[in-house]
Scaffold this motif. Structure first.
Motif, PDB file in Angstrom:
ATOM      1  N   VAL A   1       0.870  -1.178   0.000  1.00 17.52           N
ATOM      2  CA  VAL A   1       0.000   0.000   0.000  1.00 17.52           C
ATOM      3  C   VAL A   1       0.905   1.225   0.000  1.00 17.52           C
ATOM      4  O   VAL A   1       1.963   1.223   0.642  1.00 17.52           O
ATOM      5  CB  VAL A   1      -0.920   0.029   1.247  1.00 17.52           C
ATOM      6  N   ASP A   2       0.501   2.252  -0.707  1.00 20.44           N
ATOM      7  CA  ASP A   2       1.244   3.512  -0.651  1.00 20.44           C
ATOM      8  C   ASP A   2       0.874   4.209   0.654  1.00 20.44           C
ATOM      9  O   ASP A   2      -0.154   4.870   0.761  1.00 20.44           O
ATOM     10  CB  ASP A   2       0.899   4.400  -1.854  1.00 20.44           C
ATOM     11  N   THR A   3       1.726   4.060   1.660  1.00 14.99           N
ATOM     12  CA  THR A   3       1.439   4.586   2.996  1.00 14.99           C
ATOM     13  C   THR A   3       2.144   5.907   3.271  1.00 14.99           C
ATOM     14  O   THR A   3       2.175   6.361   4.421  1.00 14.99           O
ATOM     15  CB  THR A   3       1.862   3.561   4.064  1.00 14.99           C
ATOM     16  N   GLU A   4       2.715   6.538   2.252  1.00 12.63           N
ATOM     17  CA  GLU A   4       3.547   7.729   2.467  1.00 12.63           C
ATOM     18  C   GLU A   4       2.773   8.850   3.158  1.00 12.63           C
ATOM     19  O   GLU A   4       3.273   9.485   4.091  1.00 12.63           O
ATOM     20  CB  GLU A   4       4.100   8.216   1.133  1.00 12.63           C
ATOM     21  N   PHE A   5       1.548   9.119   2.718  1.00 13.01           N
ATOM     22  CA  PHE A   5       0.783  10.229   3.285  1.00 13.01           C
ATOM     23  C   PHE A   5       0.497   9.996   4.769  1.00 13.01           C
ATOM     24  O   PHE A   5       0.742  10.872   5.608  1.00 13.01           O
ATOM     25  CB  PHE A   5      -0.529  10.411   2.516  1.00 13.01           C
ATOM     26  N   CYS A   6      -0.014   8.809   5.109  1.00 12.80           N
ATOM     27  CA  CYS A   6      -0.358   8.531   6.506  1.00 12.80           C
ATOM     28  C   CYS A   6       0.881   8.311   7.365  1.00 12.80           C
ATOM     29  O   CYS A   6       0.830   8.484   8.591  1.00 12.80           O
ATOM     30  CB  CYS A   6      -1.285   7.327   6.592  1.00 12.80           C
ATOM     31  N   ASP A   7       2.020   7.930   6.746  1.00 12.45           N
ATOM     32  CA  ASP A   7       3.259   7.820   7.516  1.00 12.45           C
ATOM     33  C   ASP A   7       3.655   9.171   8.097  1.00 12.45           C
ATOM     34  O   ASP A   7       4.148   9.263   9.234  1.00 12.45           O
ATOM     35  CB  ASP A   7       4.388   7.296   6.629  1.00 12.45           C
ATOM     36  N   GLU A   8       3.450  10.250   7.315  1.00  8.88           N
ATOM     37  CA  GLU A   8       3.776  11.586   7.804  1.00  8.88           C
ATOM     38  C   GLU A   8       2.885  12.004   8.965  1.00  8.88           C
ATOM     39  O   GLU A   8       3.271  12.838   9.781  1.00  8.88           O
ATOM     40  CB  GLU A   8       3.666  12.585   6.667  1.00  8.88           C
ATOM     41  N   GLU A   9       1.691  11.389   9.047  1.00  7.07           N
ATOM     42  CA  GLU A   9       0.771  11.678  10.155  1.00  7.07           C
ATOM     43  C   GLU A   9       0.950  10.703  11.316  1.00  7.07           C
ATOM     44  O   GLU A   9       0.209  10.784  12.306  1.00  7.07           O
ATOM     45  CB  GLU A   9      -0.678  11.610   9.651  1.00  7.07           C
ATOM     46  N   ASN A  10       1.921   9.793  11.172  1.00  8.09           N
ATOM     47  CA  ASN A  10       2.140   8.755  12.192  1.00  8.09           C
ATOM     48  C   ASN A  10       0.881   7.929  12.445  1.00  8.09           C
ATOM     49  O   ASN A  10       0.550   7.587  13.579  1.00  8.09           O
ATOM     50  CB  ASN A  10       2.632   9.370  13.510  1.00  8.09           C
ATOM     51  N   ARG A  11       0.192   7.598  11.354  1.00  3.39           N
ATOM     52  CA  ARG A  11      -1.027   6.801  11.447  1.00  3.39           C
ATOM     53  C   ARG A  11      -0.997   5.722  10.374  1.00  3.39           C
ATOM     54  O   ARG A  11      -0.159   5.722   9.466  1.00  3.39           O
ATOM     55  CB  ARG A  11      -2.271   7.691  11.279  1.00  3.39           C
TER      56      ARG A  11
END
Length: 319
Positions: free
Chosen positions: A135-145
Motif C-alpha cells: 500500500v502507498d502509505t507515504e501520506f499517513c506515515d507523515e501523520e504517524n497513522r
C-alpha cells in the motif's frame, strides 16, 4: 495431561476416564521474585476485524440410516444435531466441509509472483497462510497513522454436514419407549458450484517503507451448523416408508460462519517471563539424568550470577 481417578475401574493412570484436562507446564507462585524480561521474536497484530455471516440450506426428503423396523412408532424427537463432516483418512475428500475465503483489496494490493499468483509466507499455523500487502502509505506515515484499505471477501462453502437424529420410539406390540439414533450426510454445495457469502471490510495497514518487513494479511474462518425440521412438525416433515422402514425428513440447515482478518508484522517484543516451561515426567526414571530441551540462558542477568553486571563483549573476547 491429567485424568481424574473418580471412576478409575481399571486401576492406574485414569485410563477409564473418557475426558482429560491438559497441563500447560506454567506455574507461578504469585510473586515477582522470579519474573524477568525476555525478548521474543513473534508476529504482532496491527489491526484485526471480525465478521459473523449466516447462510441457509434446505434439505428436503433427507434419508436417514439405519432403517426403522416394521411397525415402529415414532413418539417424539429427543434431539437433533449437526456437525461438520470430515474424513481423517483423506483430507482431500470432496465431502469434507471446506471454507475458502477469497479477498480482493481496494486502495492496496497483494504482492504477486512472476506467474501472477499471490506471494504467500508461512504463518503461525505452519502453512502458507499469509499474503504480503503493498500500500502507498507515504501520506499517513507523515501523520504517524495507518493507511486504510478496503476489501471485498467472497466465502465459498462446499462439502457436507452430518446430521444425527435421536428418536423416541416404541415397537408395534409394546409401550416400552427406547431411543435410537439415525444419521444422514447432507451436501451443502458441490466444490464446482459452492455456496458463496459476501462481506465488505476496512482494515488499517502500517507503513510499508519504515519497516524491514512488508505487512502481511491473514484470514481464517470457522463454521457451525444448526438444523431443525422445515415446518417443526413430525406429521408434515416425516415420511416413513411402511415397506422398508426408511425415514425421510425435511430439514433446514443454518450455517453460522465467523471470519477474522488480521494485518501482522514480524517484530521483537520485550515480555515478562517466569522462565522456561518445566513439565514433570510421567514415566519412572531409569536414567540418572536426562538431556535439556532448551539451551541455558546466556543474558547478563543469568551468566555467572553477576546480578546484571556483565563485561563488555569485546573485553570478554580478549580475555
Amino acid at each position: 495431561m491429567k485424568c481424574s481417578n473418580k471412576n478409575d475401574v481399571l486401576g492406574t493412570g485414569g485410563i477409564a476416564e473418557r475426558c482429560c484436562v491438559g497441563q500447560s507446564g506454567c506455574d507461578w507462585d504469585g510473586t515477582l521474585r522470579n519474573v524477568v524480561t525476555e525478548p521474543i521474536y513473534v508476529q504482532k497484530v496491527y489491526d484485526a476485524v471480525l465478521f459473523n455471516l449466516q447462510g441457509l440450506k434446505t434439505a428436503p426428503n433427507t434419508c436417514f440410516e439405519p432403517d426403522l423396523g416394521c411397525g415402529t412408532n415414532i413418539i417424539r424427537i429427543a434431539d437433533i444435531r449437526c456437525r461438520k463432516f470430515f474424513n481423517p483418512d483423506n483430507i482431500n475428500d470432496e465431502c469434507n466441509l471446506k471454507i475458502n475465503p477469497n479477498t480482493e483489496l481496494s486502495g492496496g494490493q497483494f504482492v504477486k509472483k512472476e506467474d501472477g499468483s499471490d506471494f504467500k509466507v508461512v504463518g503461525p499455523d505452519g502453512t502458507l497462510s499469509e499474503k504480503l500487502v503493498w500500500v502507498d502509505t507515504e501520506f499517513c506515515d507523515e501523520e504517524n497513522r495507518g493507511t486504510p484499505v478496503f476489501g471485498t471477501q467472497n466465502i465459498e462453502v462446499s462439502g457436507c454436514v452430518e446430521i444425527e437424529l435421536d428418536l423416541v420410539v416404541t415397537p408395534c406390540n409394546s409401550d416400552n419407549e427406547s431411543i435410537i439414533t439415525l444419521t444422514a450426510v447432507v451436501e451443502i454445495a458441490d466444490k464446482c458450484n459452492p455456496l458463496v457469502l459476501t462481506n465488505f471490510f476496512e482494515i488499517c495497514v502500517p507503513s510499508v517503507f519504515d519497516t524491514a518487513f512488508l505487512p502481511r494479511f491473514t484470514e481464517f474462518c470457522n463454521l457451525d451448523c444448526i438444523v431443525r425440521l422445515a415446518t417443526n412438525s413430525i406429521q408434515r416433515d416425516f415420511t416413513l416408508d411402511p415397506r422398508t422402514g426408511q425415514l425421510a425428513v425435511n430439514l433446514i440447515i443454518s450455517l453460522c460462519i465467523s471470519c477474522e482478518k488480521k494485518i501482522v508484522v514480524p517484530v521483537q517484543l520485550c515480555v515478562l517471563s517466569t522462565g522456561f516451561v518445566q513439565l514433570a515426567p510421567e514415566q519412572a526414571a531409569l536414567c540418572p539424568s536426562f538431556p535439556r530441551l532448551f539451551p541455558r540462558q546466556i543474558d547478563e542477568n543469568s551468566v555467572g550470577g553477576t546480578g546484571g553486571v556483565c563485561r563488555p563483549r569485546t573485553q570478554s573476547m580478549e580475555d
